[in-house]
Design an enzyme around this catalytic site. Structure first.
Site, mmCIF file in Angstrom:
data_model
loop_
_atom_site.group_PDB
_atom_site.id
_atom_site.type_symbol
_atom_site.label_atom_id
_atom_site.label_comp_id
_atom_site.label_asym_id
_atom_site.label_seq_id
_atom_site.Cartn_x
_atom_site.Cartn_y
_atom_site.Cartn_z
ATOM 1 N N GLU A 1 0.840 -1.197 0.000
ATOM 2 C CA GLU A 1 0.000 0.000 0.000
ATOM 3 C C GLU A 1 0.875 1.247 0.000
ATOM 4 O O GLU A 1 1.861 1.344 0.743
ATOM 5 C CB GLU A 1 -0.893 -0.004 1.236
ATOM 6 C CG GLU A 1 -1.781 1.222 1.384
ATOM 7 C CD GLU A 1 -2.663 1.187 2.627
ATOM 8 O OE1 GLU A 1 -3.588 2.010 2.711
ATOM 9 O OE2 GLU A 1 -2.420 0.335 3.517
ATOM 10 N N LYS B 1 -8.971 3.002 -3.145
ATOM 11 C CA LYS B 1 -9.490 2.565 -1.844
ATOM 12 C C LYS B 1 -10.833 3.231 -1.587
ATOM 13 O O LYS B 1 -10.946 4.453 -1.614
ATOM 14 C CB LYS B 1 -8.486 2.942 -0.755
ATOM 15 C CG LYS B 1 -8.708 2.297 0.605
ATOM 16 C CD LYS B 1 -7.533 2.625 1.534
ATOM 17 C CE LYS B 1 -7.583 1.868 2.839
ATOM 18 N NZ LYS B 1 -6.407 2.149 3.697
ATOM 19 N N CYS C 1 -5.719 -2.771 2.461
ATOM 20 C CA CYS C 1 -5.719 -2.708 3.922
ATOM 21 C C CYS C 1 -7.105 -3.044 4.489
ATOM 22 O O CYS C 1 -7.681 -4.060 4.153
ATOM 23 C CB CYS C 1 -5.195 -1.342 4.380
ATOM 24 S SG CYS C 1 -4.446 -1.363 6.037
#
Length: 351
Positions: A69, A156, A190
């Protein structure tokens, strides 16, 4: 798997490569997850580091390489950007300006370079970046094929906690799963991996190699990765950064809020935990908490079929007459414009 120290000096293997069994009818893909730190506030140097790591992974036969990430642009661990409810500080605004300057445009020259790197080393590349779209930043994953083509991106959709101060929210138009010669590849970043409906959307798109770039080094993260592999009947490749305090700028330029006084230059601020897990829940490589590394395994794609025989979450184990999901996968914009000429033409045709 090979240790990748900084500076780059080959000190030998840290873990053995995992050779998976399989019959001649099952394709096998060698996958590598990169566990390494960003060079914070220095995007050109980070791109150089990415190429060194990609070259080394390719030298070990990697066909698919996954980076953590926010590898390009950096994960701003410990920063608060001067934010409290009802207040912003000038120092925090300057921190955001510098962070914004380290982000990349998509498309843009950095994307072109990443594409060229994927083509040069003949690998499929999945890499976390901080994407700059005007004055808004997004935590994004970019996908490239082994011929050097940019395939697309995933933004995201739900930043966690203080991440929401600095990153925008992705929409349903960037939840891709790419059908490639090495398998159907997608990614979630995540803690959005903990969102059951997002996972279901990806399963419904047929994901086989589930990439999970992350910033979570806790041992409990491993439970989530194992569960996703079992739930989705897919390979899970989780890549995290391994960072020490000295990998970030020194204070006062960069301060780890609340912990700076307890840190030394060699203090570990993100311990990695990168891992590769099979559709049966077996750990094929990792988790690694020892340092920067390349973590590799051979993925027997026949394992996916064998796992789906037991449990196919969007197939024979689904009950759509009881439970179903609607995914709004169109782009969302805050403003729409209709040109005067188009309006005039529409008015004329209606007369």
């Amino acid at each position: 798997m090979a240790l990748v120290p900084t500076p780059v000096v080959n000190e030998g293997p840290l873990f053995a490569e995992v050779e998976m069994g399989g019959d001649s009818s099952s394709a096998t893909v060698r996958a590598t997850v990169v566990q390494a730190s960003t060079i914070f506030y220095d995007t050109p140097a980070t791109l150089d580091k990415a190429e060194r790591l990609l070259a080394e992974a390719a030298s070990y036969g990697a066909q698919l390489v996954v980076f953590p990430e926010a590898f390009i642009g950096g994960y701003p661990r410990g920063l608060t950007f001067g934010v409290s409810i009802g207040n912003r500080t000038d120092k925090g605004k300057e921190e955001f300006r510098k962070y914004h300057a380290s982000a990349i445009d998509v498309p843009g020259p950095e994307v072109d370079r990443l594409a060229a790197m994927a083509g040069k080393y003949k690998v499929y590349l999945v890499i976390g970046v901080i994407e700059r779209d005007g004055y808004t930043l997004y935590c994004t994953v970019l996908f490239f094929d082994s011929q050097g083509h940019y395939l697309g991106k995933h933004r995201k959709i739900m930043p966690t906690a203080l991440e929401r101060i600095i990153w925008g929210f992705g929409d349903g138009s960037t939840i891709p799963v790419y059908d490639t010669p090495v398998g159907k590849i997608g990614a979630a970043i995540c803690w959005e991996n903990r969102m059951p409906l997002l996972r279901t959307a990806m399963y419904a798109k047929g994901i086989e190699i589930y990439c999970a770039p992350t910033a979570d080094a806790r041992e409990v993260w491993q439970a989530s990765m194992t569960h996703i592999a079992l739930e989705g009947g897919c390979f899970v490749l989780s890549a995290n950064q391994f960072c020490r305090r000295k990998d970030y700028p020194p204070p006062p330029e960069y301060v780890f809020s609340g912990t700076e006084e307890d840190l030394t230059p060699d203090s570990v601020v993100c311990a990695g935990g990168s891992v590769i897990i099979s559709p049966s829940g077996a750990v094929l490589a990792g988790p690694n908490y020892d340092g920067e590394a390349l973590i590799s395994a051979d993925l027997d794609l026949g394992e996916i079929v064998r796992a789906k025989f037991d449990f196919d979450v969007v197939g024979h184990y689904a009950r759509p007459e009881i439970l179903s999901l609607i995914v709004k996968d169109h782009p969302v914009s805050p403003a729409s414009f209709t040109s005067t000429s188009s309006t005039s033409k529409a008015e004329s045709s209606s007369k």
